[in-house]
Design a protein around this motif. Structure first.
Motif, short mmCIF file in Angstrom:
data_model
loop_
_atom_site.label_atom_id
_atom_site.label_comp_id
_atom_site.label_asym_id
_atom_site.label_seq_id
_atom_site.Cartn_x
_atom_site.Cartn_y
_atom_site.Cartn_z
N GLY A 18 0.78 -1.23 0.00
CA GLY A 18 0.00 0.00 0.00
C GLY A 18 0.81 1.28 0.00
N THR A 19 2.11 1.20 0.20
CA THR A 19 2.92 2.41 0.26
C THR A 19 3.60 2.75 -1.06
OG1 THR A 19 4.89 1.19 0.98
CG2 THR A 19 3.39 1.97 2.71
N ASP A 20 3.39 1.95 -2.10
CA ASP A 20 4.08 2.14 -3.38
C ASP A 20 3.89 3.53 -3.97
OD1 ASP A 20 5.19 -0.34 -3.51
OD2 ASP A 20 3.80 -1.13 -5.00
N ILE A 21 2.69 4.02 -3.98
CA ILE A 21 2.41 5.28 -4.66
C ILE A 21 3.08 6.44 -3.94
CG2 ILE A 21 0.58 6.84 -5.43
CD1 ILE A 21 -1.14 4.14 -5.57
N ALA A 22 2.96 6.48 -2.62
CA ALA A 22 3.62 7.54 -1.84
C ALA A 22 5.14 7.42 -1.97
CB ALA A 22 3.20 7.46 -0.38
N ARG A 23 5.66 6.20 -1.97
CA ARG A 23 7.09 5.99 -2.11
C ARG A 23 7.57 6.48 -3.49
NH1 ARG A 23 8.51 0.32 -2.30
NH2 ARG A 23 10.39 0.54 -3.49
N ALA A 24 6.79 6.22 -4.52
CA ALA A 24 7.15 6.66 -5.86
C ALA A 24 7.17 8.18 -5.95
CB ALA A 24 6.17 6.07 -6.88
N ARG A 25 6.20 8.85 -5.33
CA ARG A 25 6.19 10.32 -5.33
C ARG A 25 7.41 10.87 -4.60
NH1 ARG A 25 0.42 9.76 -4.23
NH2 ARG A 25 0.93 10.03 -2.04
N ARG A 26 7.76 10.27 -3.45
CA ARG A 26 8.95 10.72 -2.71
C ARG A 26 10.21 10.52 -3.55
NH1 ARG A 26 6.22 8.17 1.47
NH2 ARG A 26 7.61 6.37 1.36
N LEU A 27 10.29 9.41 -4.25
CA LEU A 27 11.44 9.16 -5.12
C LEU A 27 11.54 10.24 -6.19
CD1 LEU A 27 13.71 7.17 -6.09
CD2 LEU A 27 12.01 6.35 -7.71
N ALA A 28 10.41 10.61 -6.78
CA ALA A 28 10.41 11.64 -7.82
C ALA A 28 10.90 12.98 -7.27
CB ALA A 28 9.01 11.77 -8.43
N VAL A 29 10.42 13.36 -6.09
CA VAL A 29 10.84 14.63 -5.48
C VAL A 29 12.35 14.59 -5.19
CG1 VAL A 29 10.64 16.09 -3.42
CG2 VAL A 29 8.59 15.18 -4.51
N GLY A 30 12.83 13.49 -4.64
CA GLY A 30 14.25 13.36 -4.37
C GLY A 30 15.09 13.39 -5.64
N PHE A 31 14.60 12.74 -6.68
CA PHE A 31 15.30 12.73 -7.97
C PHE A 31 15.44 14.16 -8.51
CE2 PHE A 31 14.96 12.74 -12.62
CZ PHE A 31 16.11 12.03 -12.96
N LEU A 32 14.35 14.91 -8.50
CA LEU A 32 14.39 16.28 -9.02
C LEU A 32 15.26 17.19 -8.15
CD1 LEU A 32 10.72 16.69 -10.25
CD2 LEU A 32 12.78 16.34 -11.65
N ALA A 33 15.27 16.96 -6.85
CA ALA A 33 16.15 17.74 -5.97
C ALA A 33 17.62 17.47 -6.31
CB ALA A 33 15.86 17.41 -4.51
N ARG A 34 17.95 16.20 -6.56
CA ARG A 34 19.32 15.86 -6.95
C ARG A 34 19.69 16.45 -8.31
NH1 ARG A 34 17.54 11.23 -4.96
NH2 ARG A 34 17.44 10.17 -6.96
N VAL A 35 18.76 16.42 -9.25
CA VAL A 35 18.99 17.00 -10.57
C VAL A 35 19.37 18.47 -10.42
CG1 VAL A 35 17.76 17.79 -12.65
CG2 VAL A 35 17.59 15.41 -11.92
N GLN A 36 18.66 19.17 -9.56
CA GLN A 36 18.93 20.59 -9.37
C GLN A 36 20.23 20.79 -8.60
OE1 GLN A 36 15.59 22.76 -7.84
NE2 GLN A 36 16.50 24.70 -8.38
N ALA A 37 20.43 20.07 -7.51
CA ALA A 37 21.61 20.29 -6.67
C ALA A 37 22.90 19.80 -7.32
CB ALA A 37 21.41 19.58 -5.33
N GLU A 38 22.87 18.64 -7.92
CA GLU A 38 24.10 18.04 -8.44
C GLU A 38 24.42 18.44 -9.87
OE1 GLU A 38 23.77 13.81 -7.86
OE2 GLU A 38 23.34 14.06 -5.71
N HIS A 39 23.41 18.81 -10.64
CA HIS A 39 23.64 19.12 -12.06
C HIS A 39 23.32 20.57 -12.40
CE1 HIS A 39 24.39 14.90 -12.86
NE2 HIS A 39 23.33 14.64 -12.12
N GLY A 40 22.83 21.32 -11.42
CA GLY A 40 22.58 22.74 -11.62
C GLY A 40 21.45 23.07 -12.58
N LEU A 41 20.58 22.11 -12.84
CA LEU A 41 19.45 22.37 -13.73
C LEU A 41 18.33 23.04 -12.96
CD1 LEU A 41 19.31 19.02 -15.73
CD2 LEU A 41 20.22 21.22 -16.49
#
Length: 138
Positions: A7-30
């Motif tokens: 039952g936690t898959d959807i919330a986990r997937a959203r958190r993964l997406a937010v973390g991914f975009l945060a890394r894209v911005q922080a690590e790659h300057g996008l």
């Protein structure tokens, strides 16, 4: 990311997406707008929900950045490609694919050797034009 069906898959997937975009911005300057984060979470939620609802077995979520777009791809074991239903204001529910197609810059479905892949691409940064889709105004 492989999602196994609890039952936690959807919330986990959203958190993964937010973390991914945060890394894209922080690590790659996008530049990643707050709107892009919100819409990516929405698209992830809708696509993962549909995969969990209609396909048996694991669901795979892939996120990547190509140029100025974030690509959200969800793979599942069901070979039936989803089709957006005709707009119906009286219908309760089953509007997820319509919503995804409305906010995505690009949307595609394709059969895989096992199952299918559903992919939506969204702008990373706000652009002049349509406030909902990010497409240039006509």
């Amino acid at each position: 990311m492989a999602l196994e069906g609890d039952g936690t898959d959807i919330a986990r997937a959203r958190r993964l997406a937010v973390g991914f975009l945060a890394r894209v911005q922080a690590e790659h300057g996008l530049l990643v707008s707050a709107r892009a984060v919100d819409l990516t979470q929405l698209v992830v939620s809708e696509l993962v929900t549909n995969a969990r609802k209609y396909a048996a077995g694991p669901v795979l979520l892939d996120l990547c950045v190509t140029g100025d777009l974030v690509e959200v791809a969800v793979r599942d074991s069901d070979p039936v490609l989803p089709v957006a239903r005709a707009a119906d204001a009286g219908r309760v529910g089953q509007h997820g694919l319509e919503i995804v197609m409305a906010v995505a810059r690009d949307f595609e479905t394709q059969n895989e050797p096992v199952g299918k892949r559903v992919t939506a691409r969204l702008a990373l940064a706000d652009v002049p034009g349509d406030a909902l889709t990010g497409r240039p105004a006509l």
